[in-house]
Scaffold this motif. Structure first.
Motif, PDB file in Angstrom:
ATOM      1  N   SER A  36      16.968 -40.368  -3.653  1.00 38.80           N
ATOM      2  CA  SER A  36      15.542 -40.425  -3.934  1.00 38.80           C
ATOM      3  C   SER A  36      14.804 -39.298  -3.221  1.00 38.80           C
ATOM      4  CB  SER A  36      14.971 -41.775  -3.485  1.00 38.80           C
ATOM      5  OG  SER A  36      14.975 -41.866  -2.068  1.00 38.80           O
ATOM      6  N   GLU A  37      13.609 -38.965  -3.694  1.00 37.32           N
ATOM      7  CA  GLU A  37      12.799 -37.928  -3.067  1.00 37.32           C
ATOM      8  C   GLU A  37      12.420 -38.312  -1.645  1.00 37.32           C
ATOM      9  OE1 GLU A  37       9.440 -36.776  -5.354  1.00 37.32           O
ATOM     10  OE2 GLU A  37      10.597 -36.220  -7.130  1.00 37.32           O
ATOM     11  N   GLU A  38      12.143 -39.590  -1.441  1.00 40.86           N
ATOM     12  CA  GLU A  38      11.779 -40.056  -0.099  1.00 40.86           C
ATOM     13  C   GLU A  38      12.933 -39.854   0.878  1.00 40.86           C
ATOM     14  OE1 GLU A  38      10.602 -44.186   2.289  1.00 40.86           O
ATOM     15  OE2 GLU A  38      10.758 -44.181   0.091  1.00 40.86           O
ATOM     16  N   SER A  39      14.139 -40.200   0.455  1.00 41.35           N
ATOM     17  CA  SER A  39      15.310 -40.028   1.321  1.00 41.35           C
ATOM     18  C   SER A  39      15.597 -38.555   1.569  1.00 41.35           C
ATOM     19  CB  SER A  39      16.522 -40.717   0.698  1.00 41.35           C
ATOM     20  OG  SER A  39      16.340 -42.120   0.668  1.00 41.35           O
ATOM     21  N   ALA A  40      15.406 -37.733   0.545  1.00 41.50           N
ATOM     22  CA  ALA A  40      15.613 -36.292   0.711  1.00 41.50           C
ATOM     23  C   ALA A  40      14.654 -35.734   1.745  1.00 41.50           C
ATOM     24  CB  ALA A  40      15.435 -35.581  -0.622  1.00 41.50           C
ATOM     25  N   ALA A  41      13.412 -36.227   1.737  1.00 42.24           N
ATOM     26  CA  ALA A  41      12.431 -35.783   2.724  1.00 42.24           C
ATOM     27  C   ALA A  41      12.829 -36.245   4.121  1.00 42.24           C
ATOM     28  CB  ALA A  41      11.048 -36.310   2.354  1.00 42.24           C
ATOM     29  N   ARG A  42      13.349 -37.465   4.233  1.00 40.66           N
ATOM     30  CA  ARG A  42      13.798 -37.975   5.527  1.00 40.66           C
ATOM     31  C   ARG A  42      14.987 -37.188   6.047  1.00 40.66           C
ATOM     32  NH1 ARG A  42      15.505 -43.790   4.654  1.00 40.66           N
ATOM     33  NH2 ARG A  42      16.178 -43.541   6.813  1.00 40.66           N
ATOM     34  N   PHE A  43      15.852 -36.757   5.137  1.00 41.61           N
ATOM     35  CA  PHE A  43      17.053 -36.028   5.540  1.00 41.61           C
ATOM     36  C   PHE A  43      16.714 -34.676   6.152  1.00 41.61           C
ATOM     37  CE2 PHE A  43      21.092 -33.672   4.487  1.00 41.61           C
ATOM     38  CZ  PHE A  43      21.875 -34.353   5.397  1.00 41.61           C
ATOM     39  N   GLU A  44      15.586 -34.103   5.768  1.00 41.10           N
ATOM     40  CA  GLU A  44      15.180 -32.814   6.321  1.00 41.10           C
ATOM     41  C   GLU A  44      14.989 -32.886   7.833  1.00 41.10           C
ATOM     42  OE1 GLU A  44      11.799 -31.285   4.307  1.00 41.10           O
ATOM     43  OE2 GLU A  44      12.813 -31.079   2.367  1.00 41.10           O
ATOM     44  N   ASP A  45      14.661 -34.067   8.334  1.00 38.94           N
ATOM     45  CA  ASP A  45      14.443 -34.239   9.777  1.00 38.94           C
ATOM     46  C   ASP A  45      15.556 -35.044  10.442  1.00 38.94           C
ATOM     47  OD1 ASP A  45      11.946 -32.890   9.727  1.00 38.94           O
ATOM     48  OD2 ASP A  45      10.980 -34.707   8.960  1.00 38.94           O
ATOM     49  N   PHE A  46      16.676 -35.190   9.762  1.00 42.96           N
ATOM     50  CA  PHE A  46      17.746 -36.049  10.255  1.00 42.96           C
ATOM     51  C   PHE A  46      18.761 -35.261  11.083  1.00 42.96           C
ATOM     52  CE2 PHE A  46      22.039 -37.833   9.607  1.00 42.96           C
ATOM     53  CZ  PHE A  46      21.858 -39.098  10.172  1.00 42.96           C
ATOM     54  N   ALA A  47      18.938 -35.659  12.343  1.00 46.16           N
ATOM     55  CA  ALA A  47      20.001 -35.138  13.219  1.00 46.16           C
ATOM     56  C   ALA A  47      20.048 -33.611  13.247  1.00 46.16           C
ATOM     57  CB  ALA A  47      21.355 -35.703  12.780  1.00 46.16           C
ATOM     58  N   ASN A  48      18.878 -32.979  13.269  1.00 42.84           N
ATOM     59  CA  ASN A  48      18.838 -31.513  13.205  1.00 42.84           C
ATOM     60  C   ASN A  48      19.392 -30.829  14.446  1.00 42.84           C
ATOM     61  OD1 ASN A  48      17.776 -31.433  10.633  1.00 42.84           O
ATOM     62  ND2 ASN A  48      15.661 -31.375  11.323  1.00 42.84           N
ATOM     63  N   ASP A  49      19.448 -31.531  15.567  1.00 45.44           N
ATOM     64  CA  ASP A  49      19.932 -30.927  16.814  1.00 45.44           C
ATOM     65  C   ASP A  49      21.326 -31.418  17.202  1.00 45.44           C
ATOM     66  OD1 ASP A  49      17.514 -29.488  17.174  1.00 45.44           O
ATOM     67  OD2 ASP A  49      16.567 -31.276  18.015  1.00 45.44           O
ATOM     68  N   GLU A  50      21.986 -32.112  16.288  1.00 47.06           N
ATOM     69  CA  GLU A  50      23.276 -32.730  16.597  1.00 47.06           C
ATOM     70  C   GLU A  50      24.430 -31.794  16.242  1.00 47.06           C
ATOM     71  OE1 GLU A  50      25.489 -36.025  18.076  1.00 47.06           O
ATOM     72  OE2 GLU A  50      23.330 -35.624  18.035  1.00 47.06           O
ATOM     73  N   PRO A  51      25.340 -31.533  17.179  1.00 51.07           N
ATOM     74  CA  PRO A  51      26.506 -30.695  16.858  1.00 51.07           C
ATOM     75  C   PRO A  51      27.428 -31.387  15.859  1.00 51.07           C
ATOM     76  CG  PRO A  51      26.197 -30.897  19.239  1.00 51.07           C
ATOM     77  CD  PRO A  51      25.312 -31.915  18.601  1.00 51.07           C
ATOM     78  N   CYS A  52      28.089 -30.594  15.056  1.00 49.45           N
ATOM     79  CA  CYS A  52      29.083 -31.123  14.123  1.00 49.45           C
ATOM     80  C   CYS A  52      30.229 -31.750  14.909  1.00 49.45           C
ATOM     81  CB  CYS A  52      29.608 -29.991  13.245  1.00 49.45           C
ATOM     82  SG  CYS A  52      30.934 -30.499  12.124  1.00 49.45           S
ATOM     83  N   PRO A  53      30.734 -32.907  14.478  1.00 50.52           N
ATOM     84  CA  PRO A  53      31.859 -33.539  15.181  1.00 50.52           C
ATOM     85  C   PRO A  53      33.122 -32.673  15.210  1.00 50.52           C
ATOM     86  CG  PRO A  53      30.806 -35.100  13.694  1.00 50.52           C
ATOM     87  CD  PRO A  53      30.225 -33.757  13.387  1.00 50.52           C
TER      88      PRO A  53
END
Length: 203
Positions: A101-118
């Protein structure tokens, strides 16, 4: 072991993309700052498709046969990632599939942006699953065209003009082989949609 997927087709895709990267790297010269140990593209969650996910799972399984301690360290970092961000995940935390959904896509833009890849080794700054990395990782750095125009890593092409950057453009998959392979994998596994690296490494 992960489910079977079109490995011969994926190997062909990897060869095509890696060849395009080598050509773009040659044309870019010193403008392309990518070097072992640079982790600019290893921070922050991003969407991967099911072909990427199966390739990563296979790479992790292969690593576990060679060095189970390194493989378990990756799984542990992935589990810790998911534990920290499960409640904020813009999708189904049970399956790891992102909502479309568009709402989830917008939320994903701010999701875990500072988290290193496992898959990133925090001690060496190197990818532990480099040969199995997603397509997004393989094309990061050189100029790649999207609906927003040519995108490049912010660490690269300093001092280059727009014309010089355009001359280094990478066309990673000109015949769109990836889309056909993704459809095959989704049909074979029954899993449709995108996920993130952390979820695919714990499933």
């Amino acid at each position: 072991m992960p489910p079977r997927f079109p490995s011969s087709g994926d190997q062909k895709l990897v060869q095509i993309v890696d060849s395009a990267l080598a050509d773009a790297t040659r044309r870019s010269g010193d403008w392309l700052a990518c070097r072992p140990g640079c982790t600019q593209c290893c921070i922050g969650a991003f969407a991967i498709n099911q072909l990427d996910a199966q390739r990563l799972k296979r790479g992790l399984a292969d690593l576990a046969q060679r060095d189970r301690h390194r493989a378990e360290a990756i799984r542990e970092r992935a589990r810790e990632f998911v534990s920290r961000y499960r409640s904020d995940f813009p999708g189904d935390p049970a399956t790891g599939l992102l909502d479309e959904s568009e709402e989830s896509a917008a939320r994903f833009e701010d999701f875990a942006n500072d988290e290193p890849c496992p898959a990133l080794d925090p001690k060496t700054g190197l990818c532990e699953l480099y040969d199995s990395r997603p397509m997004t990782c393989r094309v990061f750095g050189p100029p790649v065209r999207s609906e927003d125009g040519l995108g490049v890593c912010e660490l690269c092409y300093h001092g280059a003009s727009d014309e010089q950057i355009a001359a280094c453009e990478m066309i990673p998959d000109p015949e769109d082989l990836e889309s056909r392979l993704v459809e095959q994998v989704e049909t074979a596994t029954g899993r449709r949609g995108n996920t993130i690296i952390a979820f695919c490494l714990i499933s």
